[in-house]
Write a protein that holds these residues in place. Structure first.
Motif, PDB file in Angstrom:
ATOM      1  N   ASP A 193      30.945  39.558  46.988  1.00 38.43           N
ATOM      2  CA  ASP A 193      32.348  39.913  46.810  1.00 38.43           C
ATOM      3  C   ASP A 193      33.259  38.692  46.981  1.00 38.43           C
ATOM      4  O   ASP A 193      32.811  37.600  47.300  1.00 38.43           O
ATOM      5  CB  ASP A 193      32.751  41.028  47.778  1.00 38.43           C
ATOM      6  CG  ASP A 193      32.645  40.629  49.247  1.00 38.43           C
ATOM      7  OD1 ASP A 193      32.413  39.441  49.546  1.00 38.43           O
ATOM      8  OD2 ASP A 193      32.791  41.525  50.096  1.00 38.43           O
ATOM      9  N   GLU A 194      34.541  38.926  46.786  1.00 35.39           N
ATOM     10  CA  GLU A 194      35.512  37.831  46.817  1.00 35.39           C
ATOM     11  C   GLU A 194      35.606  37.193  48.209  1.00 35.39           C
ATOM     12  O   GLU A 194      35.723  35.974  48.338  1.00 35.39           O
ATOM     13  CB  GLU A 194      36.882  38.366  46.393  1.00 35.39           C
ATOM     14  CG  GLU A 194      37.936  37.302  46.269  1.00 35.39           C
ATOM     15  CD  GLU A 194      39.264  37.864  45.777  1.00 35.39           C
ATOM     16  OE1 GLU A 194      40.196  37.051  45.641  1.00 35.39           O
ATOM     17  OE2 GLU A 194      39.386  39.072  45.553  1.00 35.39           O
TER      18      GLU A 194
ATOM     19  N   ALA B  62      34.568  43.143  41.498  1.00 34.74           N
ATOM     20  CA  ALA B  62      35.113  44.136  42.400  1.00 34.74           C
ATOM     21  C   ALA B  62      35.925  45.180  41.624  1.00 34.74           C
ATOM     22  O   ALA B  62      35.868  46.360  41.938  1.00 34.74           O
ATOM     23  CB  ALA B  62      36.000  43.476  43.449  1.00 34.74           C
TER      24      ALA B  62
END
Length: 118
Positions: free
Chosen positions: A77-78, A112
């Protein structure tokens, strides 16, 4: 395993080795009352917090090749992407990774955004 003699100070059991340190921390101030112990004083083993203590299982880019780091970034994820790139910027500083920071973060955002539907 070593045995530690315990003594009681003001109703608190303390190892005899730590008695002087405990008394110094709990000595009364001018007002006549001892200040409360902080969490670090009460249990020095917990001084490291999750924010300051690195996770031993966390991905460390310094231990991997550029291709391995890119493969890891393609799946996370980020937040993890930013953490890994920050670690890279403060460690190895490999140009091939740092120059593509915005690209890696944009790909993580895109994953996402499209990852919730079925």
């Amino acid at each position: 395993m070593p045995e530690h003699k315990m003594i009681t100070i003001d109703g608190i059991r303390v190892r005899s080795d730590d008695a002087a340190r405990y008394r110094a921390r709990t000595a009364p101030t001018e007002g006549g009352q001892a200040p409360p112990l902080t969490q670090a004083q009460a249990d020095p083993r917990t001084q490291g917090t999750p924010e300051t203590t690195p996770d031993p299982e966390a991905f460390d880019p310094a231990e991997h090749t550029v291709l391995q780091v890119i493969a890891h970034l393609a799946e996370v994820d980020e937040e993890e992407t930013a953490r890994v790139l920050d670690a890279e910027a403060s460690g190895e500083k490999r140009k091939g990774l740092l120059e593509r920071r915005d690209e890696f973060l944009a790909e993580a955002q895109q994953r996402a955004g499209s990852g919730g539907g079925a």
